[in-house]
Design a protein around this motif. Sequence first.
Motif, PDB file in Angstrom:
ATOM      1  N   SER A 138      -2.505  17.646  -9.075  1.00 48.08           N
ATOM      2  CA  SER A 138      -3.303  16.547  -8.541  1.00 48.08           C
ATOM      3  C   SER A 138      -3.928  16.990  -7.220  1.00 48.08           C
ATOM      4  CB  SER A 138      -2.433  15.294  -8.336  1.00 48.08           C
ATOM      5  OG  SER A 138      -1.465  15.524  -7.344  1.00 48.08           O
ATOM      6  N   ASN A 139      -4.799  16.165  -6.695  1.00 52.32           N
ATOM      7  CA  ASN A 139      -5.424  16.479  -5.410  1.00 52.32           C
ATOM      8  C   ASN A 139      -5.735  15.186  -4.684  1.00 52.32           C
ATOM      9  OD1 ASN A 139      -8.256  15.596  -6.022  1.00 52.32           O
ATOM     10  ND2 ASN A 139      -8.025  17.151  -7.597  1.00 52.32           N
TER      11      ASN A 139
ATOM     12  N   GLU B 189      -4.649  20.224  -2.510  1.00 57.13           N
ATOM     13  CA  GLU B 189      -4.218  20.336  -3.902  1.00 57.13           C
ATOM     14  C   GLU B 189      -2.707  20.458  -3.934  1.00 57.13           C
ATOM     15  OE1 GLU B 189      -6.204  23.557  -5.869  1.00 57.13           O
ATOM     16  OE2 GLU B 189      -8.126  22.530  -5.841  1.00 57.13           O
ATOM     17  N   PHE B 190      -2.087  19.794  -4.918  1.00 53.65           N
ATOM     18  CA  PHE B 190      -0.641  19.769  -5.053  1.00 53.65           C
ATOM     19  C   PHE B 190      -0.189  20.578  -6.262  1.00 53.65           C
ATOM     20  CE2 PHE B 190      -1.974  16.061  -2.727  1.00 53.65           C
ATOM     21  CZ  PHE B 190      -1.056  15.963  -1.711  1.00 53.65           C
TER      22      PHE B 190
ATOM     23  N   ALA C 184       0.846  -1.196   0.000  1.00 50.54           N
ATOM     24  CA  ALA C 184       0.000   0.000   0.000  1.00 50.54           C
ATOM     25  C   ALA C 184       0.878   1.242   0.000  1.00 50.54           C
ATOM     26  CB  ALA C 184      -0.900  -0.004   1.222  1.00 50.54           C
ATOM     27  N   ASP C 185       0.579   2.155  -0.906  1.00 44.46           N
ATOM     28  CA  ASP C 185       1.294   3.428  -0.927  1.00 44.46           C
ATOM     29  C   ASP C 185       0.735   4.317   0.172  1.00 44.46           C
ATOM     30  OD1 ASP C 185       2.842   2.759  -3.109  1.00 44.46           O
ATOM     31  OD2 ASP C 185       1.381   3.529  -4.553  1.00 44.46           O
ATOM     32  N   PRO C 186       1.573   5.159   0.782  1.00 46.26           N
ATOM     33  CA  PRO C 186       1.030   6.084   1.772  1.00 46.26           C
ATOM     34  C   PRO C 186       0.132   7.106   1.080  1.00 46.26           C
ATOM     35  CG  PRO C 186       3.317   6.614   1.303  1.00 46.26           C
ATOM     36  CD  PRO C 186       3.003   5.335   0.586  1.00 46.26           C
ATOM     37  N   ALA C 187      -0.806   7.626   1.817  1.00 39.87           N
ATOM     38  CA  ALA C 187      -1.695   8.647   1.262  1.00 39.87           C
ATOM     39  C   ALA C 187      -0.858   9.856   0.855  1.00 39.87           C
ATOM     40  CB  ALA C 187      -2.721   9.051   2.299  1.00 39.87           C
ATOM     41  N   PRO C 188      -1.205  10.521  -0.252  1.00 35.51           N
ATOM     42  CA  PRO C 188      -0.444  11.705  -0.669  1.00 35.51           C
ATOM     43  C   PRO C 188      -0.374  12.774   0.426  1.00 35.51           C
ATOM     44  CG  PRO C 188      -1.954  11.029  -2.389  1.00 35.51           C
ATOM     45  CD  PRO C 188      -2.270  10.200  -1.183  1.00 35.51           C
ATOM     46  N   ALA C 189      -1.436  12.885   1.195  1.00 37.97           N
ATOM     47  CA  ALA C 189      -1.456  13.784   2.355  1.00 37.97           C
ATOM     48  C   ALA C 189      -2.141  13.026   3.480  1.00 37.97           C
ATOM     49  CB  ALA C 189      -2.213  15.071   2.048  1.00 37.97           C
TER      50      ALA C 189
END
Length: 169
Positions: free
Chosen positions: A152-153, A147-148, A25-30
């Motif tokens: 992306s968001n 938002e990045f 599992a990838d970590p959440a972007p935030a």
Amino acid sequence: MRRLGLTAVLALLLAVFGLAPAAGADPAPAALTFSTDSATTTPGGTVHLSMTITNNKTYDIWFVYQTIDPTWLTTQRPDLKYSFTGCSLTTAAGSTACAGTGPANLGGNYGATIPPGQSRTVTLTLQVAADSGCNGNIGFYSYYYAEFSDSSNTNGGPVYAPETRVVCA
């Protein structure tokens, strides 16, 4: 039976050649996490509720929107009286007063832009009224949107805060 056999053979081939979906599992972007400085308080007391957003991406967070609301069980106790009376933002450079609009929209308080790998912590002061009821839990949940700079968001929620127990002393 033939379909099941064909499916099993296809799954085996995909696994052998590394084309099967990864199990990691990838970590959440935030990531948004909560903590409190105390699990209990008494009428007239205060508790500091801290919320930390961490940028796990390789791009800056440009914008954060976050709400915070009492849990359903908290709203069912009309004798619990509390309010948010203070707000501060903690960064690597130190602590400052919040700049956002308060609990209705906490996002502005994070002081975005948040560089990759860094965190921002907003701490709200929860003041329990002197005439508040006792033996009840005060809990909150939150939704957030970030938002990045790569356009992306991400959004998440509900994210639950630790409950604070109001005890009589």
